[in-house]
Design a protein around this motif. Structure first.
Motif, short mmCIF file in Angstrom:
data_model
loop_
_atom_site.label_atom_id
_atom_site.label_comp_id
_atom_site.label_asym_id
_atom_site.label_seq_id
_atom_site.Cartn_x
_atom_site.Cartn_y
_atom_site.Cartn_z
N TRP A 8 0.88 -1.18 0.00
CA TRP A 8 0.00 0.00 0.00
C TRP A 8 0.91 1.22 0.00
N LEU A 9 0.97 1.92 -1.12
CA LEU A 9 1.95 2.99 -1.31
C LEU A 9 1.26 4.34 -1.34
N SER A 10 1.66 5.23 -0.42
CA SER A 10 0.97 6.51 -0.29
C SER A 10 1.97 7.66 -0.21
N PHE A 11 1.43 8.83 0.06
CA PHE A 11 2.18 10.08 0.02
C PHE A 11 2.95 10.31 1.31
N GLY A 12 2.32 10.00 2.45
CA GLY A 12 2.94 10.22 3.75
C GLY A 12 2.59 11.56 4.34
N GLY A 13 2.76 11.66 5.65
CA GLY A 13 2.46 12.91 6.34
C GLY A 13 3.08 12.92 7.72
N PRO A 14 3.31 14.13 8.28
CA PRO A 14 3.97 14.23 9.58
C PRO A 14 3.10 13.69 10.71
N GLU A 15 3.78 13.21 11.75
CA GLU A 15 3.09 12.65 12.91
C GLU A 15 3.23 13.52 14.15
N GLY A 16 3.87 14.69 14.02
CA GLY A 16 4.03 15.60 15.14
C GLY A 16 4.68 16.89 14.68
N ASP A 19 8.05 16.98 12.92
CA ASP A 19 8.14 16.30 11.62
C ASP A 19 7.80 17.20 10.45
N VAL A 20 7.10 18.30 10.71
CA VAL A 20 6.45 19.04 9.63
C VAL A 20 7.45 19.60 8.63
N ARG A 21 8.45 20.34 9.11
CA ARG A 21 9.38 20.97 8.18
C ARG A 21 10.18 19.95 7.38
N PRO A 22 10.79 18.92 8.03
CA PRO A 22 11.50 17.94 7.19
C PRO A 22 10.59 17.20 6.23
N PHE A 23 9.35 16.96 6.61
CA PHE A 23 8.40 16.34 5.68
C PHE A 23 8.19 17.24 4.47
N LEU A 24 7.93 18.52 4.69
CA LEU A 24 7.70 19.45 3.58
C LEU A 24 8.94 19.59 2.70
N GLU A 25 10.11 19.52 3.30
CA GLU A 25 11.34 19.58 2.51
C GLU A 25 11.48 18.34 1.63
N ASN A 80 7.09 10.18 1.21
CA ASN A 80 7.71 11.36 1.83
C ASN A 80 7.92 11.29 3.33
N TRP A 81 7.32 10.30 4.01
CA TRP A 81 7.50 10.24 5.46
C TRP A 81 7.26 8.82 5.94
N HIS A 82 7.70 8.57 7.14
CA HIS A 82 7.68 7.23 7.70
C HIS A 82 6.25 6.71 7.89
#
Length: 341
Positions: A8-16, A19-25, A80-82
């Motif tokens: 199941w392959l998705s986009f990903g998103g921050p969990e806290g 995480d937000v800035r490194p995720f967006l980068e 993009n994220w874990h």
């Protein structure tokens, strides 16, 4: 042909919040997005505690697929994220998986919606020696279950509005040049905007709406580059000037309540409509609809049982790839970046 698992392959998103800035980068790396735009989007995530709903929604959808008797192990990985797709593939190899199907959580063609998932697969297989073979499932924007789920969601949302409301479909905007890069042999049949328009037409026909609009949201690129328009908030203002008594927004471009849905629609568009005194409703996305789990199983059974694809549009069936090889030359290519002088 036999398969050992489903990825199941998705986009990903921050969990806290951290995480937000490194995720967006990760999301914007190499795209020339100005830092001030990242600041703006980061504030959207922090408004919700720095947590995107996307991972939890994916896990819920995976459990729904398991609950209807799906007999393959399901592994979850993101772009993009874990959990990252590379780790998911390493775990699959360790579990003895040799050949797996891949369900990308995007219904459409286009670079970000389709071909970039091919790149994710290729990158992960490069990172994992002797990785399992991966066969990506096709695009499903015109699948009857996808259309039926959205149609029922529109009907449910319409009960809160005056009968002469305007139905407005939204999807994530992309650069115009990226949308035009579908290329032969599709002759536009794989083009993202055409597929969004076709899915919108199918849902509108299902609910008996002859008049509807297709607009865009979540633009993130540099101002100098043209993107698909109009923007949803601008369109709300235009409908108010026309005297439209209510607006029903259907996020046809999304399979679940991504942050772009809860911010751009449930927050910005809703608040602007409220300021203007316009009744506003938003149709649910299909992620939690039982038909979405059934859709995934049907796509898998096309391969495992050699079944013909179920589809409602005349567009060519596309998106099915093996080991990250694009389904056709030039299809869903990234837009060429303008040369700097």
């Amino acid at each position: 042909m036999s398969y050992d698992a489903l990825l199941w392959l998705s986009f990903g998103g921050p969990e806290g919040p951290a995480d937000v800035r490194p995720f967006l980068e990760n999301v914007t790396r190499g795209r020339g997005v100005p830092p001030e735009r990242l600041d703006e989007v980061e504030a959207h995530y922090q408004h919700f505690g720095g947590v995107s709903p996307i991972n939890a929604l994916n896990l819920a959808a995976i459990e729904a697929v398991r609950a209807i008797g799906f007999d393959l192990p399901i592994h979850f990985g993101n772009r993009n994220w874990h959990p990252m797709v590379e780790q998911a593939l390493a775990d699959m190899k360790a579990a003895g998986v040799r050949r797996a199907l891949v369900f990308p959580t995007s219904a459409y063609g286009g670079y970000s919606a389709c071909r970039q998932y091919d790149e994710d697969i290729l990158r992960a297989r490069t990172a994992v020696p002797d990785a399992p073979e991966l066969v990506k499932l096709r695009q499903f924007f015109d699948h009857p279950l996808f259309i039926d789920a959205f149609a029922d969601a529109v009907r449910a949302a319409a009960t809160t509005l005056p009968p002469d409301y305007r139905l407005v479909f939204t999807a994530h905007s992309v650069p115009v040049s990226a949308d035009q890069a579908a290329g032969p042999p599709s002759e536009g049949g794989h083009r993202y905007s055409r597929q969004v328009a076709e899915a919108s037409r199918l849902v509108a026909a299902a609910v008996g709406q002859d008049q509807y609009d297709v607009v865009w949201q979540s633009r993130s690129g540099p101002p100098r580059i043209p993107w698909l328009e109009p923007d949803i908030v601008d369109h709300v203002e235009s409908l108010h000037k026309e005297g439209v008594p209510g607006i029903l927004v259907c996020p046809i471009g999304f399979v679940s309540d991504h942050l772009e849905v809860v911010w751009d629609l449930d927050t910005e568009a809703h608040d602007r409509a409220t300021e203007l005194g316009m009744p506003f409703a938003r149709a649910a996305t299909p992620n939690s609809d039982p038909r979405f789990a059934q859709l995934v199983v049907e796509l898998v059974h096309e391969h495992t049982h050699n079944l013909p694809p179920r589809k409602l549009s005349p567009f060519p069936t596309a998106g099915c790839t093996t080991n990250g090889t694009p389904c056709a030359p030039l299809c869903c290519e990234p837009a060429k970046r303008p040369t700097k002088h």
